[in-house]
Design a protein around this motif. Structure first.
Motif, short mmCIF file in Angstrom:
data_model
loop_
_atom_site.label_atom_id
_atom_site.label_comp_id
_atom_site.label_asym_id
_atom_site.label_seq_id
_atom_site.Cartn_x
_atom_site.Cartn_y
_atom_site.Cartn_z
N ASP A 172 -1.18 2.20 5.86
CA ASP A 172 -0.06 1.48 6.12
C ASP A 172 0.22 1.38 7.65
N GLY A 173 -0.87 1.46 8.24
CA GLY A 173 -0.90 0.74 9.63
C GLY A 173 -0.60 1.81 10.68
N HIS A 174 -0.64 3.14 10.37
CA HIS A 174 -0.33 4.09 11.52
C HIS A 174 -1.40 4.65 12.14
N THR A 234 -3.11 -1.00 13.39
CA THR A 234 -2.30 -1.66 12.47
C THR A 234 -2.82 -3.07 11.61
N MET A 235 -3.25 -3.85 12.91
CA MET A 235 -4.11 -4.78 12.00
C MET A 235 -5.18 -4.60 11.14
N ARG A 258 6.01 -2.60 14.00
CA ARG A 258 4.61 -2.72 14.29
C ARG A 258 3.71 -3.74 13.66
N PHE A 259 4.28 -4.48 12.60
CA PHE A 259 3.77 -5.60 11.88
C PHE A 259 4.13 -6.84 12.66
N SER A 285 -5.04 -2.26 9.04
CA SER A 285 -4.22 -2.07 7.51
C SER A 285 -4.25 -3.35 7.11
N THR A 286 -3.47 -4.22 7.78
CA THR A 286 -3.25 -5.84 7.20
C THR A 286 -4.59 -6.34 6.82
N TYR A 313 3.02 -9.01 14.56
CA TYR A 313 2.14 -10.26 14.62
C TYR A 313 2.02 -10.92 13.30
N VAL A 366 1.97 -4.41 4.01
CA VAL A 366 1.42 -4.35 5.29
C VAL A 366 0.92 -5.99 5.68
N THR A 401 -3.93 5.01 9.29
CA THR A 401 -3.71 5.07 7.72
C THR A 401 -3.49 3.54 7.10
N ARG A 459 -2.57 -1.35 18.37
CA ARG A 459 -2.35 -2.49 17.66
C ARG A 459 -3.39 -2.95 16.55
N VAL A 490 1.13 -1.33 -0.12
CA VAL A 490 -0.04 0.10 -0.11
C VAL A 490 0.78 1.34 0.13
#
Lengths: 178, 125
Positions: free
Chosen positions: B33-35, B53-54, A75-76, B56-57, A78, A50, B31, B50, A34
């Motif tokens: 991208d996980g912010h 961020t998850m 932060r990723f 965004s994933t 997991y 991501v 965001t 947390r 992304v």
């Protein structure tokens, strides 16, 4: 050894994990890139992974490699734990032009310590053409301080030949022991 | 990254969501991208950074799966669980909204209010 092997590429953001998988995969790479929004990532690239990358490669002896790439940022983490399940080997890519390449390596060695102790890993150092320091001996010295024995290779993440060499080294370690 | 005025807008819309929908337990905006950007929860129960961020994933995996199946863009991802429901939605091109409820029978309410919140956020940002 099974005819299918799961390998995981990890390492710092921008080290070349997505490029490495794209360089060798025989199927269109599944990626979850992304747009990056933070300046740290944008210094290296406009997109960031991501969730995961996925590709496949069949070796000359018929072994099929399932190749997974992790997101780079802490932060990723997991996703690191999810993706490493069932893997047989780990490839750690370190961007030598980053601000603290040895520190980056330390972070991934720490996070994947249990896995590395049980199976094996190789380290690929990218962008040595842009930044020659730290040199390979610095990496070996650092690994020696931690009593870790892993091979370190200079690699070009965009080069199929370079990444295949890294994988062959890892598979040899898995087949014949460290 | 978002400006402080944009983050204030996010917080305003999350407040509205909580006023209008009593079943929402927590909500967070991230965001793509996980912010982490903004959050609200009725009790200080969850670590929502947390979850941001998850979010965004999950949305990225949703987009990847629907692209693989040629089903167009992914509108939302729903996780129905033994003790609650989590909904993940895109907010425009750059943000993700995650809402959750601990009520197992509130999917419709959660979805409709989350969608309305997304529409408001898209208009105001």
């Amino acid at each position: 050894m099974s005819n299918e092997i799961k390998l995981v590429f990890t390492g710092s953001a921008g080290a070349g994990k997505t490029s490495a998988i794209a360089a060798i995969s025989e199927i269109p790479v599944i990626n979850t890139d992304v747009r990056a929004t933070d300046l740290t990532t944008l210094q290296h690239k406009s997109k960031t992974t991501v969730a995961m990358d996925y590709g496949e490669l069949t070796l000359d002896d018929g072994q099929k490699l399932r190749l997974y790439g992790t997101p780079g940022q802490q932060r990723f983490d997991y996703m690191w734990r999810i993706l490493i399940k069932g893997a047989l080997g780990l490839i750690i890519l370190v961007d030598n032009s980053g601000t603290d390449p040895i520190g980056d390596l330390a972070r991934y060695l720490d996070n994947f310590r249990g896995f590395i102790n049980e199976t094996s890993a190789v380290i690929g150092v990218t962008r040595m053409d842009i930044s020659a320091e730290p040199n390979l001996q610095c990496y070996y010295d650092y690994l020696g301080e931690r009593s870790i024995q892993l091979p370190v290779f200079p690699v070009d993440a965009r080069s199929r030949e370079s990444i295949v060499m890294l994988i062959q080294a890892l598979i040899a370690m898995l087949e014949y022991g460290n | 990254m978002l400006s402080s005025a944009q983050i204030a807008q996010l917080e305003l819309q999350l407040n509205k969501l909580f006023d209008q929908c009593q079943v929402v337990t927590a909500a967070v905006v991230a965001t793509i991208d996980g912010h982490f950007c903004a959050q609200k929860q009725r009790a200080n129960t969850y670590s929502l950074e947390r979850l941001a961020t998850m979010g965004s994933t999950l949305m990225s995996l949703g987009d990847t799966i629907t692209a693989e199946l040629k089903m167009g863009g992914c509108d939302n991802v729903i996780s129905e669980n033994r003790e609650g429901i989590v909904v993940f939605m895109h907010v425009g091109r750059d943000l993700v909204l995650v809402t959750l409820t601990t009520q197992k029978n509130a999917l419709g309410m959660l979805l409709s209010h989350t969608r309305r919140c997304v529409e408001e956020l898209t208009k105001t940002l």
